[in-house]
Design an enzyme around this catalytic site. Structure first.
Site, mmCIF file in Angstrom:
data_model
loop_
_atom_site.group_PDB
_atom_site.id
_atom_site.type_symbol
_atom_site.label_atom_id
_atom_site.label_comp_id
_atom_site.label_asym_id
_atom_site.label_seq_id
_atom_site.Cartn_x
_atom_site.Cartn_y
_atom_site.Cartn_z
ATOM 1 N N HIS A 103 20.358 11.329 -8.108
ATOM 2 C CA HIS A 103 19.131 10.912 -7.382
ATOM 3 C C HIS A 103 19.534 11.287 -5.771
ATOM 4 O O HIS A 103 20.360 10.535 -4.886
ATOM 5 C CB HIS A 103 18.616 9.499 -7.739
ATOM 6 C CG HIS A 103 17.791 8.741 -6.510
ATOM 7 N ND1 HIS A 103 16.890 9.707 -6.572
ATOM 8 C CD2 HIS A 103 17.239 7.873 -6.240
ATOM 9 C CE1 HIS A 103 15.893 9.588 -5.620
ATOM 10 N NE2 HIS A 103 15.752 8.305 -5.751
ATOM 11 N N ARG A 107 10.452 12.704 -11.176
ATOM 12 C CA ARG A 107 11.219 11.729 -11.753
ATOM 13 C C ARG A 107 10.896 11.437 -13.471
ATOM 14 O O ARG A 107 10.084 11.702 -13.262
ATOM 15 C CB ARG A 107 10.870 10.299 -11.048
ATOM 16 C CG ARG A 107 11.919 9.374 -10.872
ATOM 17 C CD ARG A 107 11.172 7.790 -10.665
ATOM 18 N NE ARG A 107 12.434 7.435 -9.207
ATOM 19 C CZ ARG A 107 12.068 6.877 -8.857
ATOM 20 N NH1 ARG A 107 11.936 5.604 -8.493
ATOM 21 N NH2 ARG A 107 13.886 7.344 -7.648
ATOM 22 N N ARG A 109 8.843 4.607 -3.178
ATOM 23 C CA ARG A 109 8.770 5.344 -1.978
ATOM 24 C C ARG A 109 9.379 6.907 -2.270
ATOM 25 O O ARG A 109 9.200 7.770 -1.031
ATOM 26 C CB ARG A 109 10.771 4.474 -1.010
ATOM 27 C CG ARG A 109 10.815 3.632 -0.411
ATOM 28 C CD ARG A 109 11.753 2.701 -0.538
ATOM 29 N NE ARG A 109 12.042 2.622 -1.691
ATOM 30 C CZ ARG A 109 10.943 1.062 -0.892
ATOM 31 N NH1 ARG A 109 10.584 0.488 -0.648
ATOM 32 N NH2 ARG A 109 11.309 -0.057 -2.642
ATOM 33 N N THR A 110 10.415 7.387 -3.301
ATOM 34 C CA THR A 110 10.356 8.173 -3.423
ATOM 35 C C THR A 110 9.463 9.774 -3.033
ATOM 36 O O THR A 110 8.916 10.194 -2.731
ATOM 37 C CB THR A 110 11.159 8.854 -4.711
ATOM 38 O OG1 THR A 110 12.384 7.455 -4.697
ATOM 39 C CG2 THR A 110 11.971 9.857 -5.215
ATOM 40 N N LYS A 133 0.500 12.473 -24.868
ATOM 41 C CA LYS A 133 -0.107 13.152 -25.997
ATOM 42 C C LYS A 133 1.414 13.847 -26.557
ATOM 43 O O LYS A 133 1.107 14.538 -27.810
ATOM 44 C CB LYS A 133 -0.981 14.735 -25.333
ATOM 45 C CG LYS A 133 -2.266 13.827 -24.727
ATOM 46 C CD LYS A 133 -3.191 15.212 -24.310
ATOM 47 C CE LYS A 133 -3.896 14.439 -23.591
ATOM 48 N NZ LYS A 133 -4.577 15.655 -22.713
#
Lengths: 139, 305
Positions: free
Chosen positions: B129, B101, B51-52, B80
């Site tokens: 959030h 995120r 969703r986000t 890496k």
């Protein structure tokens, strides 16, 4: 017990008895080449017992560290055998590279090169929060 | 430069302005169609999301802008060993705004130390959030007409649930909001939220383990998932995951005006039969998420129409 007086240096006085080794470590005094004396359990009219640290050189001290450990500590700067300055401490509003966040989910545990930052959130309870993850630390 | 890491970075006036813009976008979508032409949004998702990420990308596309980025850490230089700071500094050369995120708490704070463009926290572990909270606030505003004077029940994982932490912080600034925290003891709201947010704001709250007892007094029920990815111990997750399941029986004693919300994804904490109940608003909540993110992108890029 007698410790020589210092000509040019710093005396950290009124340290709560037993806290001197923590301060020694946090200030990185073990890295100094000059003489450093730790006096434990000295008699004190104010505290009953206290610790004292004498540093035989005038160095840049991280006063935030001292203020965090105990804002009651006094810092005397000695020049030519005389006290030339007396500094009183306060609880610092921010601590940089003093504490390490213990939250295993915090980004600072995954990327240890990041500078640690803690912000004072409750002066009465001496509570600091990690600037990254908000985890609380009580002194 | 303005960043958004925590919902409390925004004042209530900022939130009012974003809600007003989002509602204007809903009513006049054509007015915003080219608002972000030639602008680029980078979506840096070090952790999976449906969703986000898609709502950010959809939001930017609807504003006429472009999108680049990655959807898992393994497809970036993180694999890496690159630091968050270096990744963000690099991406700042390619994009006008970043939504990120990360599974680690506080990663966005590390990011803004090196970012050259605005950074939006799209979720950092169990911490914050803020754009979900903006979505939640727009949903409450649309469904109730106001962000004041209601009782909200927050149910499920209140310990690791970042959406709950951000929503509590946001709602604590509005008048007449009462909170009921419904969770098993192991997943209670963290003490720092109580001492740093609820108590200073004088918010009226109760903690309970019983959803049934709390239900009749609620105007809003905010259900959250017990998140497997936040547990170090699988046995704890299995023991706690089905503590609360909202089904039609549990809603019998709820108000007819109840608004049921969920940040999604759900697993089985709300049964599919509840989806038919007009009080279930969680898919509408998803739709609102795109509009509030459009409003946020515009605001952070300094575009005012």
């Amino acid at each position: 017990m007698k410790i020589d007086s210092i000509q040019n240096g710093i005396v950290l006085d009124h340290i709560k008895a037993g806290a001197s080794m923590e301060i020694y470590q946090l200030l990185g005094l073990h890295k100094l080449d000059c003489s450093v004396a730790i006096i434990k359990n000295a008699k004190s009219s104010k505290l009953g017992r206290k610790d004292i640290i004498k540093i035989d050189e005038i160095i840049d001290l991280n006063l935030d560290v001292l203020g965090y450990v105990d804002p009651g500590i006094t810092v005397d700067i000695i020049r030519n055998g005389e006290r030339s300055e007396k500094r009183h401490l306060s609880l610092p509003s921010k601590l940089v590279n003093v504490l390490t966040c213990k939250n295993p989910r915090c980004i600072t545990t995954a990327e240890p090169h990041l500078k640690s930052e803690f912000v004072l959130t409750n002066p009465e309870q001496r509570t600091y929060c990690c600037a990254y993850c908000d985890t609380e630390y009580h002194r | 430069m303005q960043h958004l890491l925590n919902i409390t970075d925004l004042s209530t006036q900022d939130i009012d302005r974003l809600i007003a813009t989002a509602e204007d976008i809903m009513q006049n979508p054509e007015k915003y169609r080219d608002a972000c032409r030639y602008k680029k949004l980078a979506t840096l998702f070090f952790e999976p999301s449906t969703r986000t990420r898609l709502s950010f990308e959809s939001a930017m596309m609807e504003l006429g802008g472009n999108v680049l980025g990655f959807s898992e850490a393994n497809s970036s230089s993180t694999a890496k060993g690159e630091s968050v700071g270096d990744t963000v500094r690099t991406v700042s050369c390619y994009a006008d705004i970043i939504a990120m995120r990360h599974p680690k708490e506080g990663a966005p704070y590390a990011a803004i130390q090196t970012a050259q463009v605005p950074v939006i926290n799209a979720g950092d572990g169990g911490h914050n959030h803020p754009t979900q909270t903006l979505t939640d606030l727009l949903t409450i505003h649309r469904e109730r007409g106001s962000l004041e004077n209601f009782t909200i029940g927050l149910c499920g994982d209140l310990k690791f649930g970042r959406t709950v932490h951000s929503l509590v912080a946001a709602l604590s600034r509005y008048q007449g909001v009462k909170m009921v925290f419904i969770s098993p003891p192991e997943l209670r709201i963290p003490d720092y939220i109580i001492t740093n947010v609820l108590e200073p704001a004088g918010i009226s709250y109760v903690q309970t383990e019983s959803l049934e007892e709390a239900m009749p007094q609620l105007d809003i029920l905010y259900v959250t998932r017990v998140q497997r990815e936040r547990f170090f111990n699988e046995a704890d997750y299995i023991r706690l995951k089905d503590t609360y399941i909202v089904d039609p029986d549990k809603l019998i004693h709820a108000k007819s005006s109840l608004v049921i919300m969920h940040p999604l994804p759900r697993v089985n904490e709300i049964t599919p039969e509840v989806d038919q109940d007009p009080r279930a608003r969680y898919f509408q909540q998803v739709a609102y998420g795109k509009y509030i993110r459009m409003a946020l992108i515009l605001d952070m890029l300094g575009i005012h129409l």
